[in-house]
Motif scaffolding. Structure first.
Motif, PDB file in Angstrom:
ATOM      1  N   SER A 173       0.830  -1.208   0.000  1.00  0.00           N
ATOM      2  CA  SER A 173       0.000   0.000   0.000  1.00  0.00           C
ATOM      3  C   SER A 173       0.860   1.252   0.000  1.00  0.00           C
ATOM      4  O   SER A 173       0.528   2.252  -0.656  1.00  0.00           O
ATOM      5  N   MET A 174       1.975   1.217   0.721  1.00  0.00           N
ATOM      6  CA  MET A 174       2.852   2.391   0.787  1.00  0.00           C
ATOM      7  C   MET A 174       3.530   2.638  -0.563  1.00  0.00           C
ATOM      8  O   MET A 174       3.638   3.782  -1.019  1.00  0.00           O
ATOM      9  N   GLN A 175       3.996   1.578  -1.203  1.00  0.00           N
ATOM     10  CA  GLN A 175       4.607   1.718  -2.521  1.00  0.00           C
ATOM     11  C   GLN A 175       3.586   2.218  -3.536  1.00  0.00           C
ATOM     12  O   GLN A 175       3.900   3.046  -4.405  1.00  0.00           O
ATOM     13  N   HIS A 176       2.363   1.749  -3.419  1.00  0.00           N
ATOM     14  CA  HIS A 176       1.280   2.172  -4.309  1.00  0.00           C
ATOM     15  C   HIS A 176       0.946   3.643  -4.074  1.00  0.00           C
ATOM     16  O   HIS A 176       0.719   4.396  -5.028  1.00  0.00           O
ATOM     17  N   ALA A 177       0.945   4.066  -2.818  1.00  0.00           N
ATOM     18  CA  ALA A 177       0.659   5.464  -2.488  1.00  0.00           C
ATOM     19  C   ALA A 177       1.693   6.384  -3.124  1.00  0.00           C
ATOM     20  O   ALA A 177       1.357   7.446  -3.654  1.00  0.00           O
ATOM     21  N   TRP A 178       2.968   5.984  -3.060  1.00  0.00           N
ATOM     22  CA  TRP A 178       4.033   6.788  -3.681  1.00  0.00           C
ATOM     23  C   TRP A 178       3.794   6.905  -5.182  1.00  0.00           C
ATOM     24  O   TRP A 178       3.830   8.006  -5.747  1.00  0.00           O
ATOM     25  N   ALA A 179       3.559   5.768  -5.840  1.00  0.00           N
ATOM     26  CA  ALA A 179       3.407   5.772  -7.299  1.00  0.00           C
ATOM     27  C   ALA A 179       2.200   6.587  -7.744  1.00  0.00           C
ATOM     28  O   ALA A 179       2.259   7.315  -8.742  1.00  0.00           O
TER      29      ALA A 179
END
Length: 340
Positions: free
Chosen positions: A166-172
């Motif tokens: 979820s954190m990586q997705h939020a960044w992208a």
């Protein structure tokens, strides 16, 4: 429901790719490209179903979605890489799974490694163990479809699967939101030095939080990362901007009661701050594809975008593609905790 089979040879596909780079032949190339994109729908749907089933076994809160690559993204990629053959483009069809944390991403990846699909895993790009310098992190599994009997016409078509937290997705998705409203084109390596550095630093802070490999060329100490990120957040007004973008994209076409939609054509209109979503049932894919093609032609040369995606519901669509709604609430929450 009938799926369109590949209607062109690889030589014809590659010729169309070269035609797209020539303004006088652009329309001819686009017609072939649209047919080529649609032909990826069957293998994409097959791999997405497996991805969804496996993800939900590991994480009840997992979100999955599939999409055909946007026309402008294909054209941009061909311009960036003139020697790239269109038949070699590995992400015309792509699906992703967003899981709660790294432990579950690793479990899902392990499942693919220990219970391989019949489709050929051509390569794995691990941007978590080896993150990109811009801060991007995710695992990409590149497959070549292997069909049986009636599904053999789709053999060897490329499909990309992305696994991320979820954190990586939020960044992208924060990167894509900024791109949509500012035309920075950060996703493609362009943009101002301040914006690029800001997302590089936030990617590094996220990597520290998730205890994954560090981002290249950033300070290793938390204090240095946080201090520089805080200064850039203030200079750029990141939180204020993202909250503004979220505020002006609240008008979303509602799903009609009693109608089960499987495909969604989305219009992202940064100039007016609107996102328009139109749903199509499974059997109306041809109408959805026609709508997409018309909108892409209409939006050519503007900041507006059109995209065709499939997911279980409008609510899940919003969770899987928050950038299209400028819904960066989670990114802002994490950002505040990192730079407070």
């Amino acid at each position: 429901m009938a799926y369109e089979k590949p209607a062109h040879t690889l030589n014809q596909i590659d010729k169309a790719g070269r035609a797209i780079l020539d303004p006088s032949l652009f329309s001819e190339g686009i017609d072939v490209l649209n047919s080529w994109r649609v032909a990826h729908r069957y293998p994409l749907n097959a791999l997405h179903m497996t991805l969804r089933n496996r993800s939900m076994r590991i994480d009840a809160n997992a979100v999955t979605a599939q999409r055909l690559k946007r026309l402008d993204s294909v054209v941009r990629k061909l311009h960036r890489q003139p020697t790239l053959q269109m038949s070699q483009m590995q992400d015309i069809g792509g699906c992703r799974a967003v899981l709660s944390n790294m432990s579950r991403v690793n479990m899902l990846r392990f499942m693919y490694e220990t219970n391989p699909l019949r489709h050929k895993l051509a390569r794995t790009r691990d941007y978590i163990s080896n993150p990109k310098e811009d801060g991007y992190r995710s695992v990409h599994l590149i497959y070549r479809f292997v069909g049986k009997a009636t599904s053999s016409p789709w053999n060897k078509l490329w499909i990309e699967i992305q696994l991320r937290t979820s954190m990586q997705h939020a960044w992208a998705t924060a990167v894509e939101t900024v791109d949509a409203f500012t035309s920075e084109n950060l996703k493609f390596g362009s943009g101002s030095d301040d914006w690029k550095r800001f997302f590089q630093l936030i990617g590094a802070l996220h990597a520290r939080t998730e205890k994954t490999a560090p981002i290249p060329n950033v300070p290793s100490a938390y204090e240095g990362l946080a201090k520089e990120a805080k200064l850039l957040e203030r200079k750029l007004g990141v939180i204020h901007r993202l909250e503004q973008y979220a505020h002006i994209t609240q008008q979303i076409t509602r799903k009609k009661r009693g109608v089960n939609f499987d495909w969604y054509v989305m219009q992202i209109l940064p100039e007016t701050g609107r996102v328009i979503v139109r749903g199509f049932p499974l059997q109306a894919f041809d109408q959805a594809q026609e709508s997409l093609i018309l909108l892409e032609a209409k939006f050519k040369g503007t900041r507006n975008q059109a995209v065709l995606v499939a997911t279980a519901s409008l609510n899940e669509l919003r969770r899987a593609y928050p950038n299209y709604f400028a819904d960066t609430k989670f990114f802002i929450e994490v950002l505040r905790s990192l730079v407070r």
